[in-house]
Scaffold this motif. Structure first.
Motif, PDB file in Angstrom:
ATOM      1  N   TYR A 104       0.841  -1.195   0.000  1.00  0.00           N
ATOM      2  CA  TYR A 104       0.000   0.000   0.000  1.00  0.00           C
ATOM      3  C   TYR A 104       0.880   1.250   0.000  1.00  0.00           C
ATOM      4  N   ARG A 105       0.447   2.241  -0.749  1.00  0.00           N
ATOM      5  CA  ARG A 105       1.058   3.562  -0.652  1.00  0.00           C
ATOM      6  C   ARG A 105       0.301   4.343   0.407  1.00  0.00           C
ATOM      7  N   LEU A 106       0.996   4.779   1.436  1.00  0.00           N
ATOM      8  CA  LEU A 106       0.329   5.354   2.602  1.00  0.00           C
ATOM      9  C   LEU A 106      -0.271   6.728   2.324  1.00  0.00           C
ATOM     10  N   SER A 107       0.249   7.467   1.374  1.00  0.00           N
ATOM     11  CA  SER A 107      -0.262   8.812   1.129  1.00  0.00           C
ATOM     12  C   SER A 107      -1.725   8.800   0.690  1.00  0.00           C
ATOM     13  N   ASP A 108      -2.137   7.769  -0.079  1.00  0.00           N
ATOM     14  CA  ASP A 108      -3.530   7.687  -0.523  1.00  0.00           C
ATOM     15  C   ASP A 108      -4.143   6.315  -0.279  1.00  0.00           C
ATOM     16  N   MET A 109      -3.413   5.436   0.420  1.00  0.00           N
ATOM     17  CA  MET A 109      -3.827   4.067   0.730  1.00  0.00           C
ATOM     18  C   MET A 109      -4.222   3.290  -0.527  1.00  0.00           C
ATOM     19  N   GLU A 110      -3.532   3.553  -1.616  1.00  0.00           N
ATOM     20  CA  GLU A 110      -3.766   2.799  -2.841  1.00  0.00           C
ATOM     21  C   GLU A 110      -2.916   1.530  -2.827  1.00  0.00           C
ATOM     22  N   LEU A 111      -3.539   0.425  -3.238  1.00  0.00           N
ATOM     23  CA  LEU A 111      -2.822  -0.839  -3.377  1.00  0.00           C
ATOM     24  C   LEU A 111      -2.023  -0.773  -4.672  1.00  0.00           C
ATOM     25  N   VAL A 112      -0.693  -0.723  -4.563  1.00  0.00           N
ATOM     26  CA  VAL A 112       0.139  -0.482  -5.737  1.00  0.00           C
ATOM     27  C   VAL A 112       0.822  -1.742  -6.254  1.00  0.00           C
ATOM     28  N   ALA A 113       0.865  -2.810  -5.462  1.00  0.00           N
ATOM     29  CA  ALA A 113       1.530  -4.032  -5.944  1.00  0.00           C
ATOM     30  C   ALA A 113       1.087  -5.218  -5.111  1.00  0.00           C
ATOM     31  N   GLU A 114       1.088  -6.393  -5.741  1.00  0.00           N
ATOM     32  CA  GLU A 114       0.833  -7.655  -5.066  1.00  0.00           C
ATOM     33  C   GLU A 114       1.971  -8.613  -5.405  1.00  0.00           C
ATOM     34  N   PHE A 115       2.388  -9.378  -4.392  1.00  0.00           N
ATOM     35  CA  PHE A 115       3.456 -10.348  -4.584  1.00  0.00           C
ATOM     36  C   PHE A 115       2.897 -11.715  -4.212  1.00  0.00           C
ATOM     37  N   PRO A 116       2.526 -12.540  -5.217  1.00  0.00           N
ATOM     38  CA  PRO A 116       1.878 -13.839  -4.950  1.00  0.00           C
ATOM     39  C   PRO A 116       2.818 -14.792  -4.227  1.00  0.00           C
ATOM     40  N   LEU A 117       2.240 -15.504  -3.265  1.00  0.00           N
ATOM     41  CA  LEU A 117       2.969 -16.523  -2.507  1.00  0.00           C
ATOM     42  C   LEU A 117       2.028 -17.684  -2.234  1.00  0.00           C
ATOM     43  N   VAL A 118       2.591 -18.757  -1.789  1.00  0.00           N
ATOM     44  CA  VAL A 118       1.773 -19.893  -1.359  1.00  0.00           C
ATOM     45  C   VAL A 118       1.127 -19.513  -0.037  1.00  0.00           C
ATOM     46  N   GLY A 119      -0.116 -19.917   0.181  1.00  0.00           N
ATOM     47  CA  GLY A 119      -0.851 -19.541   1.387  1.00  0.00           C
ATOM     48  C   GLY A 119      -0.136 -19.908   2.665  1.00  0.00           C
ATOM     49  N   GLY A 120      -0.313 -19.103   3.693  1.00  0.00           N
ATOM     50  CA  GLY A 120       0.327 -19.360   4.967  1.00  0.00           C
ATOM     51  C   GLY A 120       0.283 -18.145   5.865  1.00  0.00           C
ATOM     52  N   ILE A 121       0.793 -18.286   7.097  1.00  0.00           N
ATOM     53  CA  ILE A 121       0.879 -17.182   8.043  1.00  0.00           C
ATOM     54  C   ILE A 121       2.307 -16.684   8.012  1.00  0.00           C
ATOM     55  N   ARG A 122       2.473 -15.418   7.723  1.00  0.00           N
ATOM     56  CA  ARG A 122       3.813 -14.906   7.493  1.00  0.00           C
ATOM     57  C   ARG A 122       4.093 -13.663   8.341  1.00  0.00           C
ATOM     58  N   GLY A 123       5.230 -13.700   9.017  1.00  0.00           N
ATOM     59  CA  GLY A 123       5.707 -12.512   9.698  1.00  0.00           C
ATOM     60  C   GLY A 123       6.581 -11.691   8.768  1.00  0.00           C
ATOM     61  N   MET A 124       6.769 -10.429   9.093  1.00  0.00           N
ATOM     62  CA  MET A 124       7.596  -9.537   8.277  1.00  0.00           C
ATOM     63  C   MET A 124       8.474  -8.685   9.196  1.00  0.00           C
ATOM     64  N   LYS A 125       9.650  -8.349   8.662  1.00  0.00           N
ATOM     65  CA  LYS A 125      10.544  -7.477   9.424  1.00  0.00           C
ATOM     66  C   LYS A 125      11.492  -6.767   8.464  1.00  0.00           C
ATOM     67  N   ARG A 126      11.688  -5.473   8.741  1.00  0.00           N
ATOM     68  CA  ARG A 126      12.615  -4.682   7.935  1.00  0.00           C
ATOM     69  C   ARG A 126      14.036  -4.877   8.464  1.00  0.00           C
ATOM     70  N   ALA A 127      14.959  -5.151   7.555  1.00  0.00           N
ATOM     71  CA  ALA A 127      16.354  -5.390   7.908  1.00  0.00           C
ATOM     72  C   ALA A 127      17.095  -4.062   8.087  1.00  0.00           C
ATOM     73  N   PRO A 128      18.303  -4.094   8.665  1.00  0.00           N
ATOM     74  CA  PRO A 128      19.064  -2.847   8.848  1.00  0.00           C
ATOM     75  C   PRO A 128      19.303  -2.071   7.566  1.00  0.00           C
ATOM     76  N   ASN A 129      19.365  -2.759   6.427  1.00  0.00           N
ATOM     77  CA  ASN A 129      19.616  -2.062   5.157  1.00  0.00           C
ATOM     78  C   ASN A 129      18.335  -1.623   4.457  1.00  0.00           C
ATOM     79  N   GLY A 130      17.164  -1.890   5.054  1.00  0.00           N
ATOM     80  CA  GLY A 130      15.895  -1.460   4.474  1.00  0.00           C
ATOM     81  C   GLY A 130      15.147  -2.541   3.733  1.00  0.00           C
ATOM     82  N   ASP A 131      15.781  -3.681   3.414  1.00  0.00           N
ATOM     83  CA  ASP A 131      15.053  -4.779   2.792  1.00  0.00           C
ATOM     84  C   ASP A 131      14.045  -5.353   3.771  1.00  0.00           C
ATOM     85  N   ILE A 132      12.982  -5.933   3.243  1.00  0.00           N
ATOM     86  CA  ILE A 132      11.939  -6.509   4.088  1.00  0.00           C
ATOM     87  C   ILE A 132      11.940  -8.022   3.873  1.00  0.00           C
ATOM     88  N   PHE A 133      12.064  -8.743   4.983  1.00  0.00           N
ATOM     89  CA  PHE A 133      12.073 -10.202   4.931  1.00  0.00           C
ATOM     90  C   PHE A 133      10.720 -10.731   5.369  1.00  0.00           C
TER      91      PHE A 133
END
Length: 582
Positions: free
Chosen positions: A281-310
């Protein structure tokens, strides 16, 4: 152990690390990531944690400790001293969570733990304390399982420094309600600020109370997964008060079983777990700008020190990595893990602040100092590592100079205590003596007792010191007075018993230049004495406290009068008739 058997490499520019306290991550089953160096490495550990973990490094990336809420390790092979039997549950979504403080002589970390809906919430919200001596050495758990809220029934907690980074807000979110509780954490301890309702209420079992909540990079916004409402909520966060406000719900049926959520490094985008994909989502207008397909599941997320998101993939040997080369368009690839298995979540984000000393150093000001003219007293109060010095005259510095006499008050407002002291500055001048004149006259027995009650030191004519001194013979004497500003010397002569029969008893004020003024200078030494002239009826006609041998008596008619002469050192005045001749 650090392994480099990864199936991809990253450039140095992609992993140019800013200083932080999580350059290593330990999580999942026996695995972890190492962000030090030019390439991403994997780690191995004895830990088996399906969800919440915590890892803390120093600013250079060296490991301090990691935990699953039940144990604390100081290295991949060694349990920290007293680091077992903690009451946290490794299945808690966002606990353990570390809030740390680095003082000049101490490192102190609060490790917050909770239960989990897979087990029980028997111990609620608790913390243990891990301490390091800043002079070196390993850490140890010094306090264990201290209850904060025994009735807490949730798995979500997060931390953010307050507005001036002097303390840390700890926010907890209830498992079956929309109640939030704010705590203020300092090196001194944990204090509850208050509980409040915010956002969408929900029910439906403990499973709806799991999922990530994350702060935006600037700490002004909080995003939290709301599975019961099929989406997530956004709140404004006040870093000065620790309060949430302005709730906003973003709902979509595809987000019904969401778990992970994370901000981009610049705070422009929000990534949300949509079960079968990750939505951007783009926070300025809450528009959904991209989808990244994955196999179904429960997934955690975390931003790394360099800015990448795992992004996690439960019970797998890989992570998904989302990265951007221009800050707007993100790509996703796979990071293979060769040391264990990834599970639901990645480590919580520690907050570590510089802090004033828990036990401040004493100020040790002298009670009184004495200053001579043009002198100053230098004050250098100890470096407490933080806090503030406040003086009564408004000069709020630890190092300063005092030049003016007066009473000065100083207080030190530290992390845990307030110290108060005062110092009095006394102004000194050159020492003031007894005021002995050039000559001291004895009229009776030859014995002069001198007593000095001043603040200076005194050296008597024979070289002795003390408050009193006795003179028993005629002669010339010297008394020296001294203090820090200098010394004063009095020199005086001691004479004995003036000859009364030699005193004048007549004078002729007729301007002929002979005996025109009443003068005693021929018979009395140069000492101050007072003169009073009377008529025969005892009426005072002339008086001088310090007679200078200069009275000519023009106002008197020729005749007989009387005078009284008071001489220092004589018990009674000398009286004599006085004839005025014109």
């Amino acid at each position: 152990m650090k392994n480099s058997l990864l199936l991809f490499f990253l450039t140095t520019s992609q992993f140019a690390l800013a200083q932080n306290y999580e350059q290593q991550w330990y999580f999942g089953y026996h695995t972890g990531l190492d962000f030090r160096g030019d390439t991403l490495g994997t780690l191995i550990s004895p830990m088996r944690a399906p969800e919440g973990t915590a890892t803390v490094t120093d600013a250079e990336g060296n490991l301090k400790f990691f935990s699953d809420g039940a144990k604390v390790w100081s290295s991949p092979t060694e349990l920290m001293r007293n680091g077992d039997y903690l009451v946290g549950d490794p299945s808690s979504t966002m606990a353990p969570l570390v809030i740390g403080f680095q003082a000049p002589d101490q490192e102190k970390y609060f490790l917050f733990t909770t239960g989990a809906n897979e087990g029980d919430y028997r111990y609620g919200l608790s913390y243990s304390i891990i301490e390091f001596d800043r002079r070196g050495g390993e850490g140890r758990v010094t306090e264990k399982n201290t209850p904060v809220d025994y009735w807490y029934r949730g798995e979500r907690l997060i931390a953010m420094p307050n507005a001036d980074s002097t303390s840390v807000w700890l926010i907890t979110y209830g498992g079956r309600s929309n109640y939030y509780t704010t705590y203020q954490v300092t090196i001194c301890g944990v204090k509850e600020v208050g509980s409040f309702q915010a956002g969408e209420p929900y029910s439906g079992g403990d499973a709806n109370g799991i999922g990530n909540m994350k702060f935006s990079p600037d700490g002004r916004q909080l995003a939290i997964v709301n599975r019961f409402k099929f989406g997530f909520e956004l709140f404004s966060f006040n870093r000065s008060t620790g309060k949430l406000s302005d709730p906003r719900l973003i709902s979509n049926s595809a987000l019904a079983f969401g778990y992970g959520i994370e901000y981009s490094a610049d705070g422009e985008y929000l990534f949300v777990d949509a079960a079968a994909s990750v939505w951007q989502y783009r926070l300025s207008d809450m528009e959904l700008v991209a989808e990244f397909p994955l196999v179904g599941g429960i997934r955690g997320m975390k931003r790394a020190p360099n800015g990448d998101i795992f992004v996690t993939e439960p019970s797998k040997s890989f992570l998904h990595r989302m990265y951007s080369q221009d800050g707007d368009h993100y790509l996703m690839d796979t990071v293979w893990i060769d040391t264990g298995q990834v599970w639901f979540n990645l480590p919580s984000t520690p907050v570590v602040l510089n802090s004033a000393r828990e036990k401040p150093l004493p100020l040790e000001l002298p009670a009184t100092v004495a200053l001579c003219p043009d002198e100053q007293f230098e004050i250098h109060l100890p470096d407490q590592g933080g806090g503030a010095y406040r003086w009564s005259d408004g000069v709020n510095e630890s190092d300063r100079s005092l030049t003016e006499p007066g009473v000065y008050f100083v207080s030190y407002v530290g992390a845990c205590d307030v110290l108060r002291e005062q110092i009095e500055v006394a102004g000194l001048q050159d020492p003031i003596g007894l005021g002995l004149t050039d000559t001291t006259l004895f009229c009776e027995e030859l014995s002069l007792n001198l007593t000095y009650e001043g603040e200076a030191g005194v050296v008597w004519p024979d070289g002795t010191e003390g408050a009193t001194y006795t003179i028993e013979q005629e002669g010339t004497y010297e008394v020296r007075y001294f203090n820090g500003c200098g010394e004063t010397i009095e020199t005086f002569e001691v004479a004995h018993d003036p000859k009364v029969d030699g005193l004048p008893n007549a004078f002729s004020p007729n301007h002929d230049g002979v005996n025109d003024a009443l003068s005693f200078s021929q018979v009395l030494p140069a000492i101050p004495y007072s003169l009073t002239v009377f008529n025969r009826w005892g009426e005072s006609l002339y008086q001088s406290e310090i007679y200078k041998n200069d009275w000519e008596g023009h106002e008197l008619e020729p005749g007989t009068y009387f005078y009284s002469l008071e001489i220092p050192g004589c018990d009674s005045p000398i009286r004599s008739p006085l004839h005025v001749i014109k």
